[in-house]
Design a protein around this motif. Structure first.
Motif, PDB file in Angstrom:
ATOM      1  N   SER A  18      -5.572  91.020  72.142  1.00  0.00           N
ATOM      2  CA  SER A  18      -6.708  90.133  72.387  1.00  0.00           C
ATOM      3  C   SER A  18      -7.125  89.527  71.048  1.00  0.00           C
ATOM      4  O   SER A  18      -6.745  90.024  69.977  1.00  0.00           O
ATOM      5  CB  SER A  18      -7.877  90.917  72.989  1.00  0.00           C
ATOM      6  OG  SER A  18      -8.418  91.799  72.019  1.00  0.00           O
ATOM      7  N   VAL A  19      -7.908  88.476  71.111  1.00  0.00           N
ATOM      8  CA  VAL A  19      -8.410  87.856  69.883  1.00  0.00           C
ATOM      9  C   VAL A  19      -9.242  88.863  69.098  1.00  0.00           C
ATOM     10  O   VAL A  19      -9.132  88.947  67.869  1.00  0.00           O
ATOM     11  CB  VAL A  19      -9.209  86.575  70.197  1.00  0.00           C
ATOM     12  CG1 VAL A  19      -9.930  86.060  68.964  1.00  0.00           C
ATOM     13  CG2 VAL A  19      -8.272  85.499  70.745  1.00  0.00           C
ATOM     14  N   ALA A  20     -10.047  89.666  69.787  1.00  0.00           N
ATOM     15  CA  ALA A  20     -10.863  90.682  69.104  1.00  0.00           C
ATOM     16  C   ALA A  20      -9.984  91.706  68.392  1.00  0.00           C
ATOM     17  O   ALA A  20     -10.296  92.125  67.263  1.00  0.00           O
ATOM     18  CB  ALA A  20     -11.789  91.368  70.098  1.00  0.00           C
ATOM     19  N   ALA A  36      -9.036  79.192  64.257  1.00  0.00           N
ATOM     20  CA  ALA A  36      -7.667  78.963  63.784  1.00  0.00           C
ATOM     21  C   ALA A  36      -6.751  78.607  64.955  1.00  0.00           C
ATOM     22  O   ALA A  36      -5.897  77.724  64.835  1.00  0.00           O
ATOM     23  CB  ALA A  36      -7.153  80.191  63.047  1.00  0.00           C
ATOM     24  N   ILE A  37      -6.940  79.277  66.081  1.00  0.00           N
ATOM     25  CA  ILE A  37      -6.141  78.966  67.277  1.00  0.00           C
ATOM     26  C   ILE A  37      -6.441  77.546  67.746  1.00  0.00           C
ATOM     27  O   ILE A  37      -5.529  76.760  68.016  1.00  0.00           O
ATOM     28  CB  ILE A  37      -6.405  79.993  68.390  1.00  0.00           C
ATOM     29  CG1 ILE A  37      -5.845  81.365  67.985  1.00  0.00           C
ATOM     30  CG2 ILE A  37      -5.797  79.523  69.710  1.00  0.00           C
ATOM     31  CD1 ILE A  37      -6.294  82.511  68.877  1.00  0.00           C
ATOM     32  N   ALA A  38      -7.718  77.190  67.835  1.00  0.00           N
ATOM     33  CA  ALA A  38      -8.115  75.860  68.299  1.00  0.00           C
ATOM     34  C   ALA A  38      -7.597  74.756  67.375  1.00  0.00           C
ATOM     35  O   ALA A  38      -7.257  73.666  67.834  1.00  0.00           O
ATOM     36  CB  ALA A  38      -9.636  75.777  68.417  1.00  0.00           C
ATOM     37  N   VAL A  45      -1.351  82.456  73.271  1.00  0.00           N
ATOM     38  CA  VAL A  45      -0.957  82.071  74.615  1.00  0.00           C
ATOM     39  C   VAL A  45      -2.223  82.014  75.459  1.00  0.00           C
ATOM     40  O   VAL A  45      -3.046  82.928  75.389  1.00  0.00           O
ATOM     41  CB  VAL A  45       0.028  83.114  75.215  1.00  0.00           C
ATOM     42  CG1 VAL A  45       0.356  82.782  76.645  1.00  0.00           C
ATOM     43  CG2 VAL A  45       1.277  83.222  74.362  1.00  0.00           C
ATOM     44  N   ARG A  46      -2.388  80.942  76.226  1.00  0.00           N
ATOM     45  CA  ARG A  46      -3.554  80.829  77.102  1.00  0.00           C
ATOM     46  C   ARG A  46      -3.114  81.128  78.529  1.00  0.00           C
ATOM     47  O   ARG A  46      -2.215  80.498  79.056  1.00  0.00           O
ATOM     48  CB  ARG A  46      -4.178  79.442  77.040  1.00  0.00           C
ATOM     49  CG  ARG A  46      -5.437  79.327  77.908  1.00  0.00           C
ATOM     50  CD  ARG A  46      -6.061  77.940  77.858  1.00  0.00           C
ATOM     51  NE  ARG A  46      -6.384  77.485  76.533  1.00  0.00           N
ATOM     52  CZ  ARG A  46      -7.496  77.812  75.855  1.00  0.00           C
ATOM     53  NH1 ARG A  46      -8.383  78.606  76.404  1.00  0.00           N
ATOM     54  NH2 ARG A  46      -7.716  77.334  74.653  1.00  0.00           N
ATOM     55  N   ILE A  47      -3.765  82.099  79.130  1.00  0.00           N
ATOM     56  CA  ILE A  47      -3.508  82.438  80.523  1.00  0.00           C
ATOM     57  C   ILE A  47      -4.837  82.397  81.253  1.00  0.00           C
ATOM     58  O   ILE A  47      -5.727  83.213  80.978  1.00  0.00           O
ATOM     59  CB  ILE A  47      -2.862  83.832  80.663  1.00  0.00           C
ATOM     60  CG1 ILE A  47      -1.517  83.850  79.946  1.00  0.00           C
ATOM     61  CG2 ILE A  47      -2.707  84.199  82.140  1.00  0.00           C
ATOM     62  CD1 ILE A  47      -0.829  85.182  79.942  1.00  0.00           C
ATOM     63  N   ARG A  48      -4.976  81.396  82.131  1.00  0.00           N
ATOM     64  CA  ARG A  48      -6.203  81.212  82.913  1.00  0.00           C
ATOM     65  C   ARG A  48      -7.461  81.284  82.047  1.00  0.00           C
ATOM     66  O   ARG A  48      -8.413  81.966  82.363  1.00  0.00           O
ATOM     67  CB  ARG A  48      -6.275  82.233  84.034  1.00  0.00           C
ATOM     68  CG  ARG A  48      -5.138  82.082  85.009  1.00  0.00           C
ATOM     69  CD  ARG A  48      -5.354  82.863  86.247  1.00  0.00           C
ATOM     70  NE  ARG A  48      -5.114  81.935  87.346  1.00  0.00           N
ATOM     71  CZ  ARG A  48      -5.705  82.023  88.510  1.00  0.00           C
ATOM     72  NH1 ARG A  48      -6.568  82.961  88.753  1.00  0.00           N
ATOM     73  NH2 ARG A  48      -5.430  81.158  89.436  1.00  0.00           N
ATOM     74  N   GLY A  49      -7.417  80.607  80.936  1.00  0.00           N
ATOM     75  CA  GLY A  49      -8.586  80.521  80.074  1.00  0.00           C
ATOM     76  C   GLY A  49      -8.693  81.614  79.024  1.00  0.00           C
ATOM     77  O   GLY A  49      -9.480  81.502  78.102  1.00  0.00           O
ATOM     78  N   ARG A  50      -7.908  82.666  79.146  1.00  0.00           N
ATOM     79  CA  ARG A  50      -7.982  83.757  78.170  1.00  0.00           C
ATOM     80  C   ARG A  50      -6.885  83.569  77.127  1.00  0.00           C
ATOM     81  O   ARG A  50      -5.731  83.290  77.453  1.00  0.00           O
ATOM     82  CB  ARG A  50      -7.788  85.103  78.861  1.00  0.00           C
ATOM     83  CG  ARG A  50      -7.873  86.237  77.874  1.00  0.00           C
ATOM     84  CD  ARG A  50      -8.068  87.561  78.533  1.00  0.00           C
ATOM     85  NE  ARG A  50      -8.254  88.562  77.489  1.00  0.00           N
ATOM     86  CZ  ARG A  50      -7.665  89.724  77.472  1.00  0.00           C
ATOM     87  NH1 ARG A  50      -6.902  90.095  78.457  1.00  0.00           N
ATOM     88  NH2 ARG A  50      -7.879  90.557  76.468  1.00  0.00           N
TER      89      ARG A  50
END
Length: 86
Positions: A18-20, A36-38, A45-50
């Motif tokens: 996770s990002v955390a 940094a990801i944005a 990897v984005r999966i359904r918003g996560r």
């Protein structure tokens, strides 16, 4: 007292963080990782918003930094975005 049996296996290494978790591993705030990801500077990897980060990316970045004894730019692990057709 707990007794370990031969049939028990070691826990599997995670395939994603996770990002955390990434923030904790790298000693920075989750918001810094999200930014940094944005900005396209860190792989995720984005999966359904996560957003989740591949463990292999973290390992590869660390391995390269150690092998080359230098600063590594994580944006090299971000895939190039292709424009959509249409």
């Amino acid at each position: 007292m707990s007794v370990l049996r031969g049939s028990e296996t070691a826990p599997l290494a995670p395939r994603f963080y996770s990002v955390a978790q990434v923030a904790a591993l790298l000693g920075m705030s989750p918001m810094t990782v999200y930014r940094a990801i944005a900005a396209g500077e860190f792989p995720a990897v984005r999966i359904r918003g996560r957003l989740i980060v591949p463990a292999k990316a973290i390992e590869a970045i660390a391995d390269l930094a150690i092998a080359e004894q230098t600063v590594v730019d994580a944006s090299g692990w971000v895939p190039v975005q292709h424009g959509s057709a249409g």
